[in-house]
Write a protein that holds these residues in place. Structure first.
Motif, mmCIF file in Angstrom:
data_model
loop_
_atom_site.group_PDB
_atom_site.id
_atom_site.type_symbol
_atom_site.label_atom_id
_atom_site.label_comp_id
_atom_site.label_asym_id
_atom_site.label_seq_id
_atom_site.Cartn_x
_atom_site.Cartn_y
_atom_site.Cartn_z
ATOM 1 N N UNK A 30 0.842 -1.200 0.000
ATOM 2 C CA UNK A 30 0.000 0.000 0.000
ATOM 3 C C UNK A 30 0.870 1.239 0.000
ATOM 4 N N UNK A 31 0.375 2.281 -0.639
ATOM 5 C CA UNK A 31 1.053 3.585 -0.655
ATOM 6 C C UNK A 31 0.030 4.607 -0.170
ATOM 7 N N UNK A 32 0.389 5.393 0.831
ATOM 8 C CA UNK A 32 -0.564 6.340 1.448
ATOM 9 C C UNK A 32 -1.864 5.635 1.838
ATOM 10 N N UNK A 33 -1.722 4.416 2.335
ATOM 11 C CA UNK A 33 -2.900 3.673 2.801
ATOM 12 C C UNK A 33 -3.791 3.112 1.696
ATOM 13 N N UNK A 34 -3.325 3.173 0.456
ATOM 14 C CA UNK A 34 -4.124 2.664 -0.674
ATOM 15 C C UNK A 34 -3.300 1.616 -1.425
ATOM 16 N N UNK A 35 -3.958 0.633 -2.040
ATOM 17 C CA UNK A 35 -3.188 -0.354 -2.817
ATOM 18 C C UNK A 35 -2.391 0.339 -3.921
ATOM 19 N N UNK A 36 -1.125 -0.024 -4.052
ATOM 20 C CA UNK A 36 -0.286 0.595 -5.089
ATOM 21 C C UNK A 36 -0.786 0.216 -6.486
ATOM 22 N N UNK A 363 0.259 14.495 -8.355
ATOM 23 C CA UNK A 363 0.339 14.616 -6.890
ATOM 24 C C UNK A 363 -0.911 14.042 -6.227
ATOM 25 N N UNK A 364 -2.079 14.395 -6.757
ATOM 26 C CA UNK A 364 -3.318 13.889 -6.154
ATOM 27 C C UNK A 364 -3.439 12.383 -6.394
ATOM 28 N N UNK A 365 -3.077 11.933 -7.598
ATOM 29 C CA UNK A 365 -3.145 10.488 -7.894
ATOM 30 C C UNK A 365 -2.249 9.714 -6.931
ATOM 31 N N UNK A 366 -1.085 10.250 -6.644
ATOM 32 C CA UNK A 366 -0.153 9.587 -5.713
ATOM 33 C C UNK A 366 -0.802 9.397 -4.341
ATOM 34 N N UNK A 367 -1.534 10.404 -3.887
ATOM 35 C CA UNK A 367 -2.227 10.298 -2.588
ATOM 36 C C UNK A 367 -3.230 9.153 -2.590
ATOM 37 N N UNK A 368 -3.671 8.763 -3.778
ATOM 38 C CA UNK A 368 -4.628 7.651 -3.896
ATOM 39 C C UNK A 368 -3.930 6.362 -4.325
ATOM 40 N N UNK A 369 -2.613 6.350 -4.235
ATOM 41 C CA UNK A 369 -1.856 5.118 -4.507
ATOM 42 C C UNK A 369 -1.512 4.880 -5.961
#
Ligand code: 7TS
Length: 421
Positions: A30-36, A363-369
């Motif tokens: 997971x990245x930022x709490x979301x599946x990578x 940047x926003x997409x990264x926050x969503x993994x």
């Protein structure tokens, strides 16, 4: 040796892509709490266990310097390094392993040609033909050569957002004192797949030397340098499941033999006197110093891994993912500008959302993994031609899924709402 590149398409057994994905340990996190969701494969691909194991095995059992010792470990390291060369020759269907030079990657492969072949063959007033969709690594080395020699760079135009080469005046471009034609096989920004066999044949008929930048194609589809008919072909291990720091330059043997060395040092000489030296034959005269031995071992494992799946199947799956993503995001309501061909594209989508900067999308997409890339993708001349500073890009590999693309498209919708509202 019969390679996948020359084998007929394997139709019988469907590939279990879900099982294949499990070969890549890094994807299971997971990245930022979301599946990578890793969609930055045009920058570099992830590595399967087979490659990681080969690297570990090499360092645990065989590590020594090559070509120098006669002790057991040095012999093993040399055998492994040279076996990787034979494997790379088969991978692109070269006539012999002597045509395979190990480099740090595509960038160094092209610099090697610009330096060694270019300085020997290009004179003031000659032309070097490139295309407007080249990566900086297939532009800047030629600019340096042009500065040294007084040669001129000319560019085949790209037809706007649709991203195809404009070939209407191609023969005219070729005819006018052109010494070399260097082109990318697949554009890293547009997903365009160029007809390299046809382009090389037309250049070869006029005695023009050709170079194909296969950075985005080598891990994605079968490659056959004899069928393409190019003089040089360059690719990077890290974009095809191999390690960073290793790449290949294929060069036609007759052309390589006439080229002076690229760098001087150990490994590449026959004899050194105080004032002058003599060189080994190709490929060794182009490989000064200790090479990336473990990198070659890892690349060997990567090539075996890709061919065990089948590069025809990888190419078909790639195009399916690319087409699925293109169709999906083009239905987004808030306004999206898509770059590159509508059909027959490689597995990537390059786009701009209306009124949202590409870096904000990433940047926003990264926050969503979701790992995307935003910027000029080392294609500044192409960006200028398209009238943009940057694009956002999602680039796929065979371990990606349509479910991930669905999530990516949903995230783009959220970004549109966020910035639009
Ligand atoms: N040529 C093309 C077409 C590329 O896409 C790249 C890297 C290179 C050459 C250089 O490869 P290297 O391994 O020597 O660095 N492309 C990208 C990209 O699209 N995002 O990051 C690197």
């Amino acid at each position: 040796m019969k390679t996948d590149a020359t084998a007929p398409p394997q139709k019988k057994k469907a590939v279990d892509w879900v099982t294949i994905r499990a070969d890549f340990p890094i994807l299971d996190q997971e990245v930022h709490g979301q599946p990578l969701i890793y969609f930055d494969n045009a920058a570099t691909t992830q590595k399967p266990r087979a490659v990681l194991d080969a690297l570990r095995r090499y360092y645990e059992r065989d590590n020594a310097n090559v070509h120098r010792g006669i002790h057991e470990l040095s012999n093993r390291a040399t055998a492994a390094f040279e076996a990787a060369r034979v494997r790379a020759a088969a991978f692109v269907n070269a006539r012999s392993a002597q045509e395979i030079i190990f480099t740090r990657g595509t960038t160094e492969s092209i610099n090697l040609v610009a330096q060694a072949w270019g300085s020997h063959n290009v004179k003031a007033g000659n032309r070097i033909l490139l295309t407007e969709m080249e990566h900086h690594s297939n532009i800047v080395p030629w600019q340096l050569l042009a500065e040294r020699t007084g040669a001129k760079l000319v560019y085949l135009p790209v037809t706007g957002d649709i991203g195809l080469l404009d070939l209407s005046h191609f023969d005219q471009w070729l005819a006018e004192g052109t010494k070399l034609f260097a082109m990318t096989h697949i554009s890293n920004s547009l997903g365009t797949i160029n007809p390299v066999s046809e382009l090389c044949a037309r250049a070869r008929n006029l005695g023009i030397t050709t170079l194909v930048d296969a950075a985005q194609s080598a891990g994605h589809r079968p490659l056959d340098v004899q069928e393409i008919g190019c003089d040089f072909l360059a690719f990077s291990g890290h974009k095809m499941c191999g390690p960073t720091g290793i790449g290949v330059l294929y060069g036609r043997q007759e052309v390589l033999e006439e080229m002076p060395p690229y760098q001087g040092g150990g490994e590449m000489i026959l004899n050194v006197d105080l004032q002058q030296s003599t060189w080994k034959h190709a490929p060794h005269k182009f490989e000064a110093g200790t090479p990336d031995i473990s990198g070659a071992v890892g690349l060997h494992a990567a090539m075996d891994y890709l061919d065990a799946i089948g590069r025809h199947k990888i190419a078909a799956h790639d195009q399916e993912l690319g087409a699925y993503a293109y169709a999906k995001v083009s239905r987004l309501k808030g306004g999206i500008r898509l770059f590159g061909p509508h059909i027959g594209r490689a597995g990537l989508v390059s786009f701009l959302l209306k009124d949202v900067h590409a870096h904000d999308v990433v940047t926003v997409a990264d926050q969503r993994g979701v790992a995307l890339r935003g910027g000029h993708h080392c294609n500044q001349p192409l960006m200028r031609k398209l009238g943009v500073e940057s694009t956002a890009r999602a680039s796929f590999y065979f371990y990606n899924t349509t479910t991930e693309i669905d999530r990516f498209s949903e995230v783009l919708g959220e970004i549109q709402n966020f910035f639009g509202g």
